[in-house]
Structures are given as C-alpha cells and as structure tokens.
Design a protein around this motif. Structure first.
Motif, PDB file in Angstrom:
ATOM      1  N   GLY A  80       0.809  -1.218   0.000  1.00  0.00           N
ATOM      2  CA  GLY A  80       0.000   0.000   0.000  1.00  0.00           C
ATOM      3  C   GLY A  80       0.839   1.262   0.000  1.00  0.00           C
ATOM      4  O   GLY A  80       0.379   2.318  -0.401  1.00  0.00           O
ATOM      5  N   LYS A  89       3.128  -7.598  10.858  1.00  0.00           N
ATOM      6  CA  LYS A  89       1.938  -6.825  11.233  1.00  0.00           C
ATOM      7  C   LYS A  89       0.865  -7.753  11.791  1.00  0.00           C
ATOM      8  O   LYS A  89       0.255  -7.465  12.823  1.00  0.00           O
ATOM      9  CB  LYS A  89       1.407  -6.072  10.007  1.00  0.00           C
ATOM     10  CG  LYS A  89       0.322  -5.051  10.341  1.00  0.00           C
ATOM     11  CD  LYS A  89      -0.379  -4.536   9.101  1.00  0.00           C
ATOM     12  CE  LYS A  89       0.310  -3.351   8.477  1.00  0.00           C
ATOM     13  NZ  LYS A  89      -0.464  -2.780   7.350  1.00  0.00           N
ATOM     14  N   ASN A 106      -7.601  -2.344   2.110  1.00  0.00           N
ATOM     15  CA  ASN A 106      -7.517  -0.974   1.616  1.00  0.00           C
ATOM     16  C   ASN A 106      -7.517  -0.956   0.090  1.00  0.00           C
ATOM     17  O   ASN A 106      -6.510  -1.227  -0.551  1.00  0.00           O
ATOM     18  CB  ASN A 106      -6.230  -0.339   2.173  1.00  0.00           C
ATOM     19  CG  ASN A 106      -6.149   1.136   1.918  1.00  0.00           C
ATOM     20  OD1 ASN A 106      -6.828   1.659   1.040  1.00  0.00           O
ATOM     21  ND2 ASN A 106      -5.318   1.814   2.685  1.00  0.00           N
ATOM     22  N   SER A 110      -5.743   5.789  -3.888  1.00  0.00           N
ATOM     23  CA  SER A 110      -5.908   7.200  -4.200  1.00  0.00           C
ATOM     24  C   SER A 110      -4.583   7.893  -4.458  1.00  0.00           C
ATOM     25  O   SER A 110      -4.561   9.045  -4.862  1.00  0.00           O
ATOM     26  CB  SER A 110      -6.637   7.886  -3.047  1.00  0.00           C
ATOM     27  OG  SER A 110      -6.150   7.404  -1.819  1.00  0.00           O
ATOM     28  N   ASN A 233      -4.645  -4.019   5.325  1.00  0.00           N
ATOM     29  CA  ASN A 233      -3.716  -4.375   4.257  1.00  0.00           C
ATOM     30  C   ASN A 233      -4.250  -3.903   2.920  1.00  0.00           C
ATOM     31  O   ASN A 233      -5.457  -3.824   2.702  1.00  0.00           O
ATOM     32  CB  ASN A 233      -3.489  -5.890   4.210  1.00  0.00           C
ATOM     33  CG  ASN A 233      -2.367  -6.343   5.126  1.00  0.00           C
ATOM     34  OD1 ASN A 233      -2.532  -7.251   5.917  1.00  0.00           O
ATOM     35  ND2 ASN A 233      -1.224  -5.695   5.024  1.00  0.00           N
ATOM     36  N   ASN A 234      -3.311  -3.653   2.042  1.00  0.00           N
ATOM     37  CA  ASN A 234      -3.638  -3.233   0.692  1.00  0.00           C
ATOM     38  C   ASN A 234      -4.205  -4.408  -0.110  1.00  0.00           C
ATOM     39  O   ASN A 234      -3.955  -5.574   0.192  1.00  0.00           O
ATOM     40  CB  ASN A 234      -2.345  -2.705   0.058  1.00  0.00           C
ATOM     41  CG  ASN A 234      -2.514  -2.382  -1.392  1.00  0.00           C
ATOM     42  OD1 ASN A 234      -2.048  -3.109  -2.247  1.00  0.00           O
ATOM     43  ND2 ASN A 234      -3.202  -1.290  -1.671  1.00  0.00           N
ATOM     44  N   THR A 237      -1.503  -6.658  -1.478  1.00  0.00           N
ATOM     45  CA  THR A 237      -0.909  -7.473  -0.414  1.00  0.00           C
ATOM     46  C   THR A 237      -1.761  -8.712  -0.168  1.00  0.00           C
ATOM     47  O   THR A 237      -1.252  -9.834  -0.091  1.00  0.00           O
ATOM     48  CB  THR A 237      -0.826  -6.648   0.892  1.00  0.00           C
ATOM     49  OG1 THR A 237      -0.321  -5.354   0.595  1.00  0.00           O
ATOM     50  CG2 THR A 237       0.043  -7.327   1.904  1.00  0.00           C
TER      51      THR A 237
END
Ligand code: FMN
Ligand code: SF4
Ligand code: SF4
Ligand code: SF4
Ligand code: FES
Lengths: 481, 495, 262
Positions: A80, A89, A106, A110, A233-234, A237
């Motif tokens: 991310g 994490k 996430n 943007s 998390n993105n 990911t």
C-alpha cells in the motif's frame, strides 16, 4: 486484449553491474496473470484455474499460526505504500482482548500515479476474495471489510457480485467451506477522499465518519475498527497471500532481493511509449523497467525526472534513475521511496513549476483539515507554488517554501503533511534554479497587505483561495481554461 | 469499585511527579502547575489532538509529540521548554495565524483569547504570509451564539461539546481541509439549554455570545466568584461586572465536584433581576419609610401575643445564614410562632449525557432541611395552605426572582391579616393589600452566604458587588431588630 | 422544528437497508453505503436525502452534512444531470491532456470547470486522480469511466448526450453558465445577524481581507477572485510530430486494456 506477450524473462543486467548473488529465476506475472482473459472476473473462470482450492484446503484445517508463519517467512511487505512486513503486522494483532478482530482491506487506491488495485478488483476479484478468506482464517477474524474508492464503479459491481457468488457457494458465510468458521465480507464504498487511503482515515470512514485519521498509538492492530484489533492491508498485499500460502515462502523468496523479496505490480505512467501495469520481480533496475517494459521514452523526448512511488515520493533525477533498482532499500537509499509502485516519467519539456503547483494543489485539496500544520501548510504551499508557477514570486518566497515544508513535517496526526512536504522539498533540492527563474519581484519590505500593494499592482494579485467547495475549481488544473 | 489507582512516577521539566497511570502528559503537567499550551484539549471532552500546539519532548522519542494524547508511563522524562518543542510550537502558531483575520480590535474575545496569549509567548514577530486568506462564512448558530468562521481554528471543542456533553449534536464540521467550517444543518439551530458553554470553550473569538456581543471589552471588567442560585446544583460561577458594578455576564468556574466547567444558559442569563425592579427602600403600608419606622412596625406585628398566631414562611432561595437568622429572630421575638417553608415548584430534571440541570429550582433546599428541618418545602406549604382560620402575622422571607404565585401560596396570603415581607424585589407580592411592612433585602450577588446543593455540598460565597439598593442582608436586618428589642427592653426597664 | 422530509425511500431501497443491518456492526457504520443508497434513489443528495440518511443511521443530520461536504464524489443538487469529472492531477494533466479535454467540453457545452448549464443538465468539474493514469485524460461521467478521453471520442460522446437530451451545442454556447454552489444552504432569514434581514445568515465575511457579495470578480459572483493571467511559460514545449502519448499507443505488455471501462 493482450497485444504483446510479456517478456519471458527480464534481460540480463548490464555487464558493468556486479553479478547478483541470486540466480535469475524466470518470472511471469502471478497476480496479473489472467487479467487479459475475458470473463476472468467470473467465478467459473476462477474455479477452472484452481480457485478457492487453497482456501478450502486450509480454512478450518491448518493451524492459523502456521499461516502467519508462512507469510512472515515469505518476507511479503505491504504493497500500500509503507512496505511494512505483512506477517509481522499480523503478529502484532492484539489477542485475548475479548473483542472481535477485523480485517480491513484498503482498496482506496488514491495515491496519484497508482492504478494496480483497479485491475485486480475489476478483472480478478475472486483472487482478492480468496486472499481475504485465508487472511481472515490466519488472523482469526470473522469479519472483513473491503473499502473501495467511490470512483471504482465497475470494480465495486464486480467485487460485490463476486462476494455474492462466494456466499452462494458457501465459501463465506456462517460455515465457510462447511467448517466451523463464520465469515462476513462487507464491501464499503468511499466517495472521493484521498485521505481515506490512510489506514486510520479509512477506518474512520468505514465507521461512518469523515475520513479523519486517528492518533497513533494505539495502532489499528491494537485498537482499530470500532476500537477492536484490526489488520489493515492493501488489495495487492492480500491478493498475494493465496499464492504464498499455496506455493510456500521459498517460492516467493526466489525473486527479489534479500530485504525486498518477491515481485510487485508497478504502474507506469507519463512519457513512455507503453505506459501500463507491469508485474515484475523486485530488484530489477529502474532503467530496465522504463526501457524494456515501458518501451523507452516517447519519441523526441529525454528523461527529466521520475516520480518513483506515487505523487508523494521525492523525485529521481536521471543520474539517480541510473543507480536505482526497484526495491524498497534502493529507493530509500536515494532519499525517495518505493511507495505504492506508481512510477511516473517526466520528460524534458515538463515545466517543473507547473508540476509542483499541480502537486501542491492536490494535497491542499485532499488534506482532511484536522491538524493545523497540514490544514494551513498545504494551502500555503499551494499559494506559494502558484506564485512561482505564474511567475511573480517575490525574492525570499522560495526559501519560505522550504521553511514551510520543513515546518509541516513530523508534526501531524497522519503523514499526509509529510507526503505533501516531501515532493516540495525534493523539487527544491533538485530543481532550485527553475524556482529562482520565476522570482520577479523584490522581497517584501514590510509585513502585511500594504507592502504587497506597493510592490505588486493590484491587478496582478490573484488568489488560489478556495472559499468553499463550490469554488474549489479555482486553481484546480495545470492551466486555466 | 474503588480499586487502588495505579500510579506512575515521571519527570516533567526535571521535576519528579507521581500521577495516575491512565493520565496523559498534559494532565500530569497541568496538575503540577506546569503550563503546556493547548487549544483543542479540554479536560472534560474527548481527545482530538488536532491543534498540535501542545508539543513536548519525551526522552527517547525522535521528535516532539503532542502532550494531550500521549499517555504517561513509568520513568518517562518530558520537557516542555526545550528547543525542539519551542520551535515546533512556534511553527504551529504561525500556521494558525496565517488565515486568521487578526481583527482583535473588534473581536469580543480580545483580552481572553488563547491565540493572543500564546502568540505573545510562541509567535514570531512578523508575518510571512502575504497571500490571500481563505474566506469563511459567519452565521448565527442559535438564539445565543454567533459564529465568525474566519476566526475559527477548528479545534472542534464545540462540536465535541454538542456530541458528548449536551448530546444534542447540532454542530458539525463541513467541507474539507482549510475550507473547514463549523455549521448547523440548514434550519436547525444551536438551541439547547447548554448552548452557551460552546462560547466559553471556544479558545478564540469564533463562537461569541449574542447577549454579550460588543457589550464590553473584557479588560474593562472585573470579576468575582459566586454560586448560581438557579437550581439545586449550585454551579460555581464567575461574575463579570463593569466599572459601574453592573453585571455583564456570568460564566462557569471549574469545580469538578459540582459542575465541572459547565453551566446552563438560563443560569448565565438570569441576572436581570439584580439591576431592575428592586425594592429600594423599606415600605410601610405601601409608602416609603425609614428603616427605623419599618423595623418598629415589623416588631410590633411579630410580637403580637408572643407570636401565638404568627407564621414564618421561608423560601428555599434563602441562604442558610438567612434561615438561621430568622430562626434566631423568631426565638427571641415570637417564640410561639410556627415555621413553614416553600419554594419554586419542582419540575423534571433535564438530563444530558454530560450534565444535568436540576428541576428543583431552589438553590438551598438541602440547607433548609439542615437549618429548619423542612425537607420538602412544597409539602410544608401545602400543609400550611390546608389549614383554615386566619394567620395573624405572616413573616414572609421570599427572595425568589420571577416567582409565580400558586393558588396554595395565594390562599396563605389571603388568610393572613398582616404580612411582614423580606424581599429584594418590588414585585407582585408588594401589591397585596395585606403586606403591612416590606423590608428590602439583597440578592445572592450582593451578600455573603451559603447554599447547600443537592449533593449535600455546602458552598459559601461572598458578595460580588456593592448592594444596588438600601437593602440589607437578612442577618443584618435580624441583628438590627434584635438591637431594637434590646433597646425597647432597656427603655422599659428604665421606665 | 424537525420538518418531515418530503421524500421517502422505495421499498427496494429499504430492503437493501435492512440487509445491511445484519451485515454491519452498528448503524452508524452503514452511513457511507446509506448515502450511496439515497444518492441512487433520489439522483443526488439534497437536504431531504441527508435527513433520511441521518434517520436511518441514527446519527445527527449535522454529522451527515459534514460527511456529504467532506467527500467530493457524492452528487449534490448543484451538479448537472450529466456530471463530467475530469481528472486534473499531474499524471493526467501532463502534456496538456486535461486542458484539452476541458477545452473540448467548453467548446461543446460552454462550461468552465465548476460550472453547470442553466438548465441543470450538464456540469463540469476537475477532480483529483481517478486511478487510471496510464491513459490520460481520464474522465468520469456519473457512473461511466473513460480513459484517453479526448479528441473525436469525447466530442462524439458529448454529441450523443446532447442528442439524447434534445439539445444542441449552440444553445449552450449562447447561454450563460451558472457557477455550481456546493456550499451548505443558508439559514432561514430570521437567524440573521441583526440588521441583515435579506442576506441569509451563512454568508461571507465582508471585512477586509474578505469580499462583500458581488465584489472581487468580474461577473459579480462573490466567491472567486479574478482568474489569473495566462501562464508565462507553457506547460510543455511543443514537439515536432504533434501530440504526445496518442491514445492508440501500445499499452502495457502484461498491462492494461485500453479504452473504456464500464
Ligand atoms: C496519505 C496516505 C494515503 C494512502 N493511500 C493509500 C492507498 O490509496 N491505498 C493503500 O493501499 N494504502 C494507502 N496508504 C497506506 C496505508 O496507510 C497503509 O499503510 C496500507 O494500507 C497498509 O497496507 P499494506 O501493509 O498492505 O501496505 C496511504 C497512506 C497515507 C499516509
Ligand atoms: S496530517 Fe493532514 S490529512 Fe493527516 S490528519 Fe492531519 S490534517 Fe488530516
Ligand atoms: S468555533 Fe471555536 S470551539 Fe469551535 S472549532 Fe472553531 S475555534 Fe474551536
Ligand atoms: S444548572 Fe442550575 S446551578 Fe447550574 S447554571 Fe443552571 S440553573 Fe444555575
Ligand atoms: S492540545 Fe494537544 S493537540 Fe491540541
């Protein structure tokens, strides 16, 4: 739609470079493998290529801790922006609090220059979902939120449909895969706010509030969504998790560098012949990426600078580009960052004052306005950048820019203020002469309006002030139409 | 419940302090009289941590942190005046002021503005911002509160107040970034009984009181502490007066055991009775009289038959001292008299998430119970009203502003042949034909006294101003009456 | 005091809402999606829609207003029926892509960014990065997403909309566009400052350095100061051989599909 076949293996590094310690393993895209195939977003397509088998195998069967261990061992780092090791994490998730744990994915995407999650969401949503299921099992969460930016309309429709299909198949629900593992997956749409990409801003938004980032500590892993332990998390990911669990940590580590193992999706935009998304092993050279994958600079142009990791990342000059490899450490060593992997190439015709003014306008528009230094500083930076852009800055304004940017750093709730100050500092460091060229007026002799009135004729004075959203468009573009 | 509070030892600016483990650095510092500037932090509201002025350095942390959101820890070492945080504060101060109109000369907050205070200490001596300022709106938030958007520093104290304390949620932040403003929803106004607290907690002149607007400059005012007589809570107040001893406004004074730092709007605004409609001088049969004449007449009426047909009727608005003085008087002058109490009718409490305005609109009911043994003034009045037959002399100790005469109260008045009235107002009661003597008293702003609040807390107060009339406190009146009695007795003995 | 909203939700929307009630941990957290629901239901989020959303989610309407004004993608009454959102962030704006798209919209509809046609059918605004930066300029028209949207493709698309609405380009070029006002509405007049009977209480400060209504811009609208002079330095120097980055340029090898999504 694939017009060209992907390069089978990256060409060998230039001879002058020291040989890599690792043997070069041929790489072909993992996450983006199927995005060109029609109907790749459908459940049939995903099942036909072995989809959900990994989740079926592990959910309710494998010890969750061992899944966390595999991800930790694989060295997967967050895609991310911050590049924090994902397994580590997950290990921080507070246990035994008596509260439910949440997963928040996430998908705000943007950061300008980044457009990788869009492709996963629109073209392979089941791949993400399987990752979500596995992650939830690994962290023992029974509820996952996937937050998409509001502008992703097709992505929302396809993901929502995928969730419905997975629910109908029993992959998620009261008994996921028939095991004693209740799981809910909720898709939430944003509505046009960069700050909702910041993890705690996103959590505020999911909680039904303005996207205000929260003070850390406590970190989300301890107290996040609804004050419960939460892993953020993105999208990329999470999409990686299935592949790592399926193929093992060593499979993942065969690519990339010691500290940045694996592969990553990079987004290439700007003055190259073939902009687009490319999934490549970490550690390849920036030159190779631009010249081989991106097809080189557009005709008649030379490279002036590269924004390597989304708009917030400090610039690289051509000399730095030559030294740069695509991994977290190399870019950090050059004073920049890998960030979200959004690489933008600026050519020699780009007016850096326009670019920095546009960049500052972005942060001014997107600051959430909670903390004083960011709320006021982003506006100030934009106004000063505008003066340079329009060519009537006063002597001293350039130094002021540097000072304002410095004062914004490290003093706010989230790092948007730093993200705004970093590009400004890097433009100033690398392109100071271009700023100086736009200084047209002497230094202010006195504080206040009077002094300015004397120096700048009223007609020349102008504003980039945004009174209210109705007038946000003043100063929004590169050029006034 | 009362588990041992865990304490931690830490150092602030080199001083060893011991504070509860769940405190923040700013609270620990303030408790120990170490000032850390702050705008958004308020001890009774949630932590927002958005103004970023409260920077402190914690040993081991790479850069300054906000004191308001940093929890204390065992062995923590904090500095509040080292170069790093002073520099940080200075830059935050500069950011706060760039879009500020700096219209102090016409701002109501000038003189008590935290921006002014801190910019003297932490600001720079000249402005570096020459660009156009962000334009904001100004609006009327509600009947008592106005909003000057350009002065707002967006600390969100007011929003948190309406969310957390009044629970009414009228205020919200609109827009984004430096366009942010505070606003109500169109057509809904900030109209709740606690609305003016937002004016107090606004650290700048963004929210101002319509009632105080442009009335005075604060540096022309002097202030004295007092207690609000508006209800049985007894909010601690600060009364601000001008040079002519006119009350200009009443604001809350912190007392964690009573009102924290809040008070209700009616408590603040209800001081008009101090300056208007007062009983200036004693009255005898409706005409002005001297104190001496009035006292003599009162004594005669009270002493009739040793008070066998005398009733003392005392309101719960009187101070404990006044009640004790009346007891004293009755004991000397009319030992056979009976004593009753009354007060404002009790209405329902107004309960908010963080504050309660009590429906018992009597400041000293608990004091009445202590001094007179009357626990329920309403029941006491009812008992008196249900009797028949006339009352020879009614000693009425009133002192209630804006009292609404109830049928029961009227029945008692009508049954009384003569009324001796002690009151500060020349109101409706005076017009009753049977008020034979009226003695002017003082409001709670003009005399010392004690109110016992509904939690049993006795709160004493001093006068905040010189008496506005020729009135005297009950204790003084009783003392004089007793002196008169003594003189009469001596005269009688001499005769 | 609290007036009843004039609108009501359809039963399908209510059913959707009730599905969400089981899904979300609390009512407040449904707010983002409920706002989308009312937006879809009523075409935009006006005051009534905010009241309904506040009611459904059990929050104060002032908070909902704060949400709606914070997030810029919600459609508001001031936006046109056809709302053009042109990405103006650096990656799109490079090489004048954004400017070209905006110029085309202006040539067809007479709209500058921030303006709407007087009949409320079309509006144009600049927005920040739409996350499709390899194919500039990116334009979103309500729920439709377009990349490389300039030149004939954009013209043809606007023409299609014009035809569908029974309008012509000339009509709009002759009309004076209106500035979109996305601000929070004024309070009723009786909440004015003293002596301001006709102004509406929510108004801009009229003290220096602020502007009085009508001051500060040529066309008399209170909220903008003058448009700055043309750039001294053009954004990009012209290159031989015409436009850079033509929309038919080959896109990413293992990368993206070109053209239009959705
Ligand atoms: C201003 C700002 C914007 C961000 N935008 C995004 C974003 O759009 N998408 C994203 O995945 N992460 C974004 N991040 C990073 C997140 O805060 C967070 O680090 C990330 O979602 C964690 O996921 P990861 O560990 O998988 O990378 C942003 C961070 C900041 C400070
Ligand atoms: S740094 Fe900026 S964006 Fe982040 S919380 Fe503070 S004001 Fe908001
Ligand atoms: S109006 Fe006052 S209290 Fe409210 S946010 Fe602004 S400065 Fe703070
Ligand atoms: S709550 Fe009661 S004591 Fe407090 S200010 Fe109001 S009336 Fe006075
Ligand atoms: S008082 Fe600490 S940030 Fe405002």
């Amino acid at each position: 739609m694939a017009e060209t076949t992907p390069p089978a293996a990256p060409p060998a590094p230039p001879a002058s470079e020291a040989p890599k310690p690792k043997p070069v393993v041929p790489f072909s895209p993992v996450i983006l493998k199927h995005i060109h195939e029609p109907n790749a977003h459908t459940l049939e397509h995903y099942l036909a290529r072995g989809g959900y088998e990994t989740a079926r195998k592990h959910v309710g069967e494998t010890d969750p801790a061992s899944l966390v261990a595999i991800v930790k061992d694989s060295g997967l780092r967050g895609r991310g922006g911050a590049g924090f090791p994902t397994g580590m994490k997950w290990g921080f998730l507070a246990k035994g609090t008596g509260k439910p744990a949440y997963l928040a994915v996430n998908g705000d995407e943007s950061e300008p220059g980044t457009f990788k999650d869009r492709h996963i969401l629109e073209k392979d949503p089941h791949q993400l979902l399987e990752g979500v299921i596995l992650t939830c099992w690994a962290i023992q969460s029974n509820h996952a939120f996937i937050y998409l930016r509001g502008e992703f309309i097709l992505g929302y429709q396809r993901l929502e449909a995928a969730v419905k299909e997975a629910r109908a198949k029993g992959f998620i629900g009261e008994k996921s895969f028939g095991k004693d593992f209740p799981l809910k997956v909720t898709v939430v749409r944003g509505a046009g706010a960069y700050i909702c990409g910041e993890e705690t801003g996103m959590l505020s938004s999911i909680e039904g509030g303005r996207g205000y980032p929260k003070i850390k500590p406590p970190f989300p892993a301890v107290s996040g969504l609804f004050k419960c332990p939460t892993i953020v998390n993105n999208v990329e990911t999470i999409a990686n998790v299935t592949h790592i669990v399926k193929n093992g940590a060593d499979w993942h580590k065969q690519w990339g560098t010691e500290k940045s193992p694996g592969y990553k999706i990079f987004c290439l935009a700007g003055a190259v012949k073939k902009p687009g998304v490319y999934e490549v092993p970490l550690g390849i050279t920036m030159r190779e990426f631009i010249d081989v994958y991106g097809g080189g600079m557009v005709e008649g142009r030379t490279l002036k600078a590269v924004i390597p990791g989304g708009l917030s990342a400090p610039l690289l000059t051509p000399e730095m580009v030559d030294k740069c490899t695509l991994d977290y450490e190399s870019l950090a060593g050059l004073g920049s960052m890998l960030g979200s992997g959004g690489i933008t190439v600026l050519h020699d015709g780009v007016d850096m004052m326009s670019a920095i003014y546009n960049t500052m306008r972005f942060y001014h528009h997107e600051s959430c306005g909670q903390c004083t230094p960011c709320r006021e500083g982003t506006g100030w930076l934009e106004k000063l950048a505008h003066k340079h852009h329009a060519g009537h800055a006063h002597a001293g304004d350039t130094d002021l820019l540097a000072d304002v940017a410095k004062n914004m750093r490290g003093r706010t709730i989230c790092v948007l203020a730093d993200a705004a100050a970093m590009p400004m500092q890097s433009y100033l460091q690398l392109f100071r002469p271009e700023f100086d060229k736009r200084v047209a007026a002497p230094e202010y002799v006195e504080k206040g309006r009077t002094a300015r009135d004397e120096i700048t004729p009223a007609a020349k004075r102008e504003s980039v002030t945004h009174g209210a959203p109705g007038v946000l468009d003043v100063g929004m573009g590169m050029d006034r139409v | 419940m009362t588990a041992e509070v865990k304490m931690v030892n830490m150092k602030i600016d080199g001083r060893d302090v011991t504070v509860p483990a769940d405190w923040t650095v700013i609270r620990a510092a303030h408790k120990n009289d170490i000032d850390i500037p702050h705008y958004c932090y308020h001890p009774d509201l949630s932590i927002a941590g958005n103004c970023r002025i409260c920077m402190v350095s914690v040993k081991g942390a790479p850069r300054p942190v906000v004191g308001c959101a940093t929890p204390v820890a065992e062995g923590m070492e904090v500095t509040t005046t080292a170069a790093a945080e002073v520099e940080a504060r200075k830059s935050v101060m500069e950011f706060l002021l760039i879009n500020h109109p700096l219209d102090c000369p016409e701002c109501d907050q000038a003189g008590e503005c935290k921006l002014q205070d801190y910019s003297v200490d932490h600001g720079r001596d000249h402005g570096r911002f020459h660009e156009e300022k962000v334009r904001k709106s100004k609006s009327t938030m509600g009947p008592h509160v106005k909003y000057w958007g350009s002065r707002c520093i967006l600390c969100t104290r007011c929003v948190r107040f309406t969310d957390e304390v009044s629970g009414t949620g009228e205020l919200g932040i609109i827009y984004r970034g430096d366009r942010n403003e505070i606003a109500t929803f169109p057509g809904r106004v900030l109209d709740n009984p606690l609305s003016m607290n937002t004016v107090d907690i606004c650290p700048v002149g963004a929210l101002v009181s319509s009632d105080f607007l442009f009335q005075s400059r604060v540096w022309n005012l002097h202030s004295n502490p007092s207690i609000c007589p508006g209800c049985s809570l007894g909010c601690n107040t600060r009364v601000d007066l001008d040079a002519k001893d006119q009350i200009k406004r009443i604001v809350p004074r912190r007392n964690d055991a009573v009102n924290k730092e809040w008070m209700c709007d009616s408590g603040r605004l209800n001081f008009g009775y101090v300056h208007a409609g007062r009983l200036q001088k004693p009255k005898l049969g409706g005409a002005d009289a001297t104190w001496k004449e009035a006292r003599r007449a009162a004594l005669e009426l009270l002493a009739l038959n040793g008070g066998a047909n005398t009733v003392a009727l005392i309101s719960a608005w009187n101070t404990s001292e006044a009640m004790a003085a009346i007891l004293d008087l009755v004991a000397v002058e009319s030992p056979a008299a009976r004593i009753f109490g009354y007060g404002n009718p009790v209405v329902a409490d107004q309960v908010f998430p963080g504050f309660t305005i009590y429906g018992d609109k009597n400041p000293n009911r608990a004091g009445m119970e202590q001094v007179l043994g009357i626990a329920d003034p309403a029941a006491s009045l009812k008992a008196l009203a249900s009797e028949t037959g006339s009352i020879g002399t009614l000693l009425l100790v009133h002192n209630i502003p804006d009292f609404v005469i109830t049928p029961e109260f009227k029945a008692v008045l009508d049954r009384s042949e003569n009324v001796v009235l002690l009151d500060f107002a020349s109101g409706e009661l005076l017009r009753y034909g049977n008020v034979a003597v009226a003695l002017p008293t003082l409001t709670s702003f003009e005399k010392a006294g004690t109110f016992v609040n509904n939690a049993g807390l006795a709160q004493s107060f001093e006068p905040v101003m010189e008496p506005a009339t020729y009135g005297l406190s009950e204790a003084e009146i009783v003392e004089a009456l007793k002196r008169d009695v003594g003189a009469a007795t001596r005269a009688g003995a001499a005769a | 005091m609290a007036k009843m909203p004039a609108k009501t939700l359809s039963s399908e929307a209510l059913r959707q809402f009730h599905d969400w009630v089981d899904e979300y941990p609390n009512k407040r957290s449904m707010l983002m999606m409920v706002l989308r629901l009312v937006e879809e239901e009523f075409g935009c989020i006006d005051d009534d829609a905010m009241e309904i959303a506040a009611d459904l989610c059990g929050v104060n309407v002032a908070h909902v207003q704060g949400m709606v004004t914070f997030y810029t993608h919600f459609k508001r009454p001031a936006h046109g029926k056809h709302r053009f959102m042109v990405c103006a962030t650096l990656m799109c704006a490079l090489d004048g892509n954004t400017d070209q798209a905006l110029a085309q919209i202006r040539a067809k509809l007479g709209l500058k960014p921030g303006e709407a046609t007087p009949d409320g059918l079309f509006s144009c605004e600049k927005v920040e990065c739409l996350a499709d930066c390899d194919k500039p300029p990116v334009i979103q028209k309500d729920d439709e997403h377009f990349c490389s949207m300039k030149g004939p493709a954009l013209d043809a698309y606007i023409d299609k909309l014009l035809t569908a609405e029974g309008k012509t380009s000339e009509q709009y070029l002759a009309a004076t566009p209106v500035t979109m006002d996305l601000r929070v509405a004024v309070l009723p007049v009786h909440y004015n400052f003293e002596g301001e009977q006709n102004v509406g209480a929510r108004r801009f400060d009229d003290k220096d350095p602020y502007f009085a209504p009508g001051e500060g811009s040529e066309n008399g609208s209170a909220r903008t100061t003058g448009v700055p002079p043309a750039l001294k330095t053009p954004l990009t120097a012209p290159v031989a051989g015409g436009a850079l980055n033509p929309s038919n340029a080959g896109h990413g090898a293992n990368g993206t599909s070109g053209g239009q999504h959705g």
